[in-house]
Design an enzyme around this catalytic site. Structure first.
Site, short mmCIF file in Angstrom:
data_model
loop_
_atom_site.label_atom_id
_atom_site.label_comp_id
_atom_site.label_asym_id
_atom_site.label_seq_id
_atom_site.Cartn_x
_atom_site.Cartn_y
_atom_site.Cartn_z
CE LYS A 33 -2.61 0.12 -2.53
NZ LYS A 33 -2.94 1.49 -2.11
N1 GLU Z 1 -3.62 2.16 1.33
C1 GLU Z 1 -3.75 3.57 1.54
C2 GLU Z 1 -3.79 4.30 0.24
O1 GLU Z 1 -4.12 3.74 -0.78
C3 GLU Z 1 -2.72 4.10 2.52
C4 GLU Z 1 -1.31 4.02 2.08
C5 GLU Z 1 -0.30 4.41 3.18
O2 GLU Z 1 -0.69 4.94 4.18
O3 GLU Z 1 0.88 4.14 2.94
O4 GLU Z 1 -3.56 5.46 0.18
#
Ligand code: GLU
Length: 415
Positions: free
Chosen positions: A105
């Site tokens: 993240k």
């Molecule tokens: N931000 C989204 C999540 O928390 C998508 C993450 C992604 O597609 O890599 O799942």
């Protein structure tokens, strides 16, 4: 006692499952920590000519099952701790739906609502360039999260592509279709969430047309979830954004709500509806509650008062472990984030595959594949929860942590 922070919450969830499955101590020790945390200081020239410096993060929790994967959020409350928690949840999420990614993240401490398009572009490009050796189609693939969108992903793709000297669609997902994005990605998190709800309704012998729905958060996930379930015949009776919500027991039209919010900046004054606070909204009488905003909104302080009997977590980490227990004892069906919102990263995976192969699929194919994966993941989680007599979060964790642990055991420890 104060409620736990997102990281404390993520670690508590992990500790509970580790105990439950008697997780190998060495694996436990490794998975309790992230693999890598990057901190960057991002200089941006504001429109008034002054350069300001923003703090940004990227955390890799685990890459045992594949490249680090996860969104980037822009928010004033972003912290290294929060991003670390979110990166752990990405590891489990990718494992629940069994796609070959690890968890990551990113985030930048900023308030994008008070920044111009030009400033946000500057911030995005410099953040990307500070992490240029970290990002890559086989190492770390960002995506949208809170307050980030396809345009921002396009700037990341462009900055990376200029550095390597060719257009590289595989470096980021959630891109616009014109530069290698996938059809269906924009609605994928919500569509996946709705598929999990329909799986549950089927098991409970209930029809979507008879359900009333409350949605907290009206970003990409909240809006699309409201719209899809409304189109399928459910009654959306309340929604909110960070500034507050509106409620009408006779039903609201999600598209009209979006138009109103875009025009007026919030739902304040939306005709024919009562105003409610975000706290009140969570406690409204309804069948299905979809928290699709931020972490820690369902805690020991309000879990007793939730009236929905189905909760589907569109957001990451909306519920604390103490609240999990209260909801479970109260017999509430609770589809956890790492399952309920895994549709987003699942279609990110499809986007990545399409980009690497330069071979693009039609939207029906994407949605069909998404449904298959979500149905299968739901089945696995449901069966574990029935067999082990545990709530669905514990069941999803048993599935995910066991998969990651097996990957770690096969690969062993280097050196
Ligand atoms: N931000 C989204 C999540 O928390 C998508 C993450 C992604 O597609 O890599 O799942």
């Amino acid at each position: 006692m104060a409620n736990p922070s997102p990281l404390e919450n993520a670690l508590e969830q992990f500790d509970l499952v580790a105990k439950k499955i008697d997780l190998d101590a060495s694996i436990y020790n490794r998975l309790r920590k992230p693999e890598k945390c990057y901190i960057v200081y991002v200089p941006v020239r504001r429109d008034n000519g002054v350069v300001e410096v923003f703090e940004g993060f990227r955390v890799h929790h685990s890459t045992s099952r594949g490249p680090a994967k996860g969104g980037i959020r822009y928010h004033p409350d972003v912290s290294l701790e929060e991003v670390t928690a979110l990166s752990m949840w990405m590891t489990w999420k990718c494992a629940v739906v069994n796609i070959p990614f690890g968890g990551a993240k990113g985030g930048v401490v900023c308030n994008p609502k008070s920044m111009s398009r030009c400033e946000i572009q500057g911030l995005t490009r410099r953040y990307t360039s500070e992490l240029i050796n970290v990002f890559g189609p086989h190492t770390d693939i960002p995506a949208p999260d809170v307050n980030t969108n396809p345009q921002i992903m396009a700037w990341i793709m462009d900055t990376y592509s200029i550095a390597v000297g060719y257009a590289e669609p595989g470096v980021v997902t959630g891109k616009p279709i014109d530069i290698g994005g996938s059809l269906g990605r924009n609605e994928a998190t919500s569509r996946g969430c709705i598929f999990t709800i329909y799986n549950l309704l089927k098991r409970l012998n209930r029809n979507v047309e008879d359900q009333t729905v409350v949605v907290q958060g009206y970003g990409n996930v909240g809006y699309n979830a409201a719209q899809i379930i409304h189109d399928d015949g459910a009654k959306v009776i309340a929604v909110s954004d960070s500034r507050g919500g509106v409620y009408n027991p006779n039903g609201l039209d999600p598209r009209e709500l979006l138009n109103y919010k875009q025009e007026h900046g919030s739902f304040k004054g939306f005709p024919g509806a009562d105003e409610v606070t975000n706290e009140e909204l969570l406690e409204l009488d309804c069948n299905i509650l979809i928290p699709a905003a931020l972490e820690n909104v369902i805690t020991k302080d309000n879990a007793d008062r939730i009236k929905a009997d189905i909760i589907a977590e569109g957001a990451n980490g909306p519920t604390t472990t103490e609240a999990d227990e209260i909801l479970f004892e109260r017999g509430i069906y609770h589809i956890p984030d790492i399952l309920a919102n895994a549709g987003g990263v699942t279609v990110s995976y499809y986007e990545w595959v399409q980009g690497l192969e330069r071979d693009f699929w039609c939207e029906d194919e994407v949605n069909r594949k998404l449904k298959n994966i979500m149905d299968r993941a739901f089945d696995c989680v449901w069966d574990i929860s029935q067999r082990e007599k545990v709530h669905m979060r514990m069941a999803a964790y048993i599935l995910a942590v066991s998969r990651v642990a097996r990957a770690k055991l096969w690969r062993g420890l280097y050196p």
